[in-house]
Design an enzyme around this catalytic site. Structure first.
Site, PDB file in Angstrom:
ATOM      1  N   CYS A 111       0.811  -1.226   0.000  1.00 24.56           N
ATOM      2  CA  CYS A 111       0.000   0.000   0.000  1.00 24.56           C
ATOM      3  C   CYS A 111       0.844   1.276   0.000  1.00 24.56           C
ATOM      4  O   CYS A 111       0.318   2.361  -0.254  1.00 24.56           O
ATOM      5  CB  CYS A 111      -0.952   0.001   1.187  1.00 24.56           C
ATOM      6  SG  CYS A 111      -1.982  -1.477   1.284  1.00 24.56           S
ATOM      7  N   HIS A 247      -3.404   6.895   2.591  1.00 25.80           N
ATOM      8  CA  HIS A 247      -3.844   5.601   2.078  1.00 25.80           C
ATOM      9  C   HIS A 247      -5.247   5.302   2.602  1.00 25.80           C
ATOM     10  O   HIS A 247      -5.525   5.439   3.791  1.00 25.80           O
ATOM     11  CB  HIS A 247      -2.868   4.521   2.519  1.00 25.80           C
ATOM     12  CG  HIS A 247      -3.352   3.133   2.271  1.00 25.80           C
ATOM     13  ND1 HIS A 247      -3.875   2.742   1.055  1.00 25.80           N
ATOM     14  CD2 HIS A 247      -3.409   2.044   3.086  1.00 25.80           C
ATOM     15  CE1 HIS A 247      -4.224   1.462   1.136  1.00 25.80           C
ATOM     16  NE2 HIS A 247      -3.956   1.025   2.344  1.00 25.80           N
ATOM     17  N   ASN A 277     -10.129  -0.442  -0.066  1.00 27.47           N
ATOM     18  CA  ASN A 277      -8.669  -0.362  -0.028  1.00 27.47           C
ATOM     19  C   ASN A 277      -8.116  -0.896  -1.348  1.00 27.47           C
ATOM     20  O   ASN A 277      -8.215  -2.082  -1.628  1.00 27.47           O
ATOM     21  CB  ASN A 277      -8.165  -1.196   1.153  1.00 27.47           C
ATOM     22  CG  ASN A 277      -6.655  -1.196   1.300  1.00 27.47           C
ATOM     23  OD1 ASN A 277      -5.925  -0.816   0.388  1.00 27.47           O
ATOM     24  ND2 ASN A 277      -6.180  -1.639   2.440  1.00 27.47           N
TER      25      ASN A 277
END
Length: 321
Positions: A111, A247, A277
């Site tokens: 990520c 994020h 996500n």
């Protein structure tokens, strides 16, 4: 001289999967998911791939920047879900876009990948090796999810975001990053087993496995420290920031980070309710959205920060030009 983001682009699968849709295939509910994460839907690839999403996002970034593909000296794709090992995704993007003068490779920092990629491009440009870079964060995480595990399959989505990085008198002013491999077991996917005429190892779980509590504790500690480190390096007060793009993993993580930084939530745009996500694509997609919607303007001071598997983290502080 530094480098700056000159243009952005993003691409998302057409198929929208809501929490109610997931409740039909796994034991969950819209309330259970949204109350814990803030996620209400996500995009899931059907006809799209990591490669096609990367190409579409990259093309839109080139158009936004007004840069010719032939001017790109580096294509870097951050992903943990490539369509294959060789050729790498960046080479496939190069062929599709006609960026014939670019070096091409992939980067995997989960990520944090897009921020790692932008930092790498920044270093290439500031050293004078290249003039322009195309950095892409792209994932089709749906192919590495256990769709019977409600603890993970409800969290993730597919998509891609891209940015053109180029030399500039004003732009990136500080970077921050790191990793703690000793905590890598908190967020994992399986590896291909070693199998040859001399040995055979057992296959590991090919799907995402996560210790959600440990990842949450890591994230809410690390985000404030990233932002503080970015600003301290250049003697800027945190309250001078105009926008902080984090994020998009969990709404509670972002809200907790805002409280610890003593900043209003309005400074932290969120789109995880729509996309979930998307790992390496997350910050890149959000950046493209706030740019195209006019939520950031020339001269704004912006921080980008990501955290993820590895465990890794990275941040960038820059002026939007």
């Amino acid at each position: 001289m530094t480098s700056a983001i000159l243009g952005t682009g993003s691409a998302l699968p057409e198929k929208i999967v809501t929490n109610d849709d997931l409740a039909k295939i796994v034991e969950t509910s819209d309330a259970w998911i949204s109350e814990r994460t803030g996620i209400r839907s996500r995009r899931i690839a059907v006809g799209e791939t990591t490669t096609t999403l990367s190409i579409d996002a990259g093309r839109r970034a080139l158009e936004d920047a007004g840069i010719s593909p032939e001017d790109i000296g580096l294509i870097l794709v951050a992903t943990l879900t490539p369509d294959g090992s060789m050729p790498n995704t960046a080479c496939k993007v190069q062929a599709a876009l006609g960026a014939v003068n670019a070096m091409c490779y992939e980067l995997n920092a989960a990520c944090s990948g897009f921020m790692y990629g932008v930092q790498t491009a920044h270093a290439f440009i500031c050293s004078g090796i290249i003039k322009y870079a195309l950095v892409i964060g792209a994932e089709t995480l749906s192919k590495i999810l256990d769709w019977t595990d409600r603890g993970t399959c409800v969290l993730f989505g597919d998509g891609a975001g891209a940015a053109i990085i180029g030399a500039s008198k004003k732009g990136i002013i500080s970077v921050e990053g790191g990793a703690d491999g000793s905590k890598g077991a908190f967020l994992t996917t399986g590896n291909a087993p070693l199998c040859n005429p001399y040995t055979k190892h057992e296959a590991t779980n090919p799907y995402v496995e996560m210790d959600g509590q440990e990842v949450f504790k890591f994230a809410v500690r690390k985000i404030p420290s990233i932002v503080q480190a970015l600003t301290e390096k250049v003697d800027i007060e945190i309250n001078q920031l105009d926008c902080i793009l984090l994020h998009q993993a969990n709404q509670r993580i972002i809200q907790t980070a805002a409280k610890r930084l003593k900043l209003p939530e309005e400074l932290f745009p969120m789109n995880l309710d729509q996309y979930g996500n998307t790992s390496a694509a997350s910050v890149a997609i959000l950046l493209d959205e706030v740019h195209r919607s006019g939520k950031i303007k020339s001269g704004d001071l912006i921080a980008l920060a990501g955290f993820g598997g590895g465990l890794t983290w990275a941040g960038i502080l820059m002026y939007w030009i």
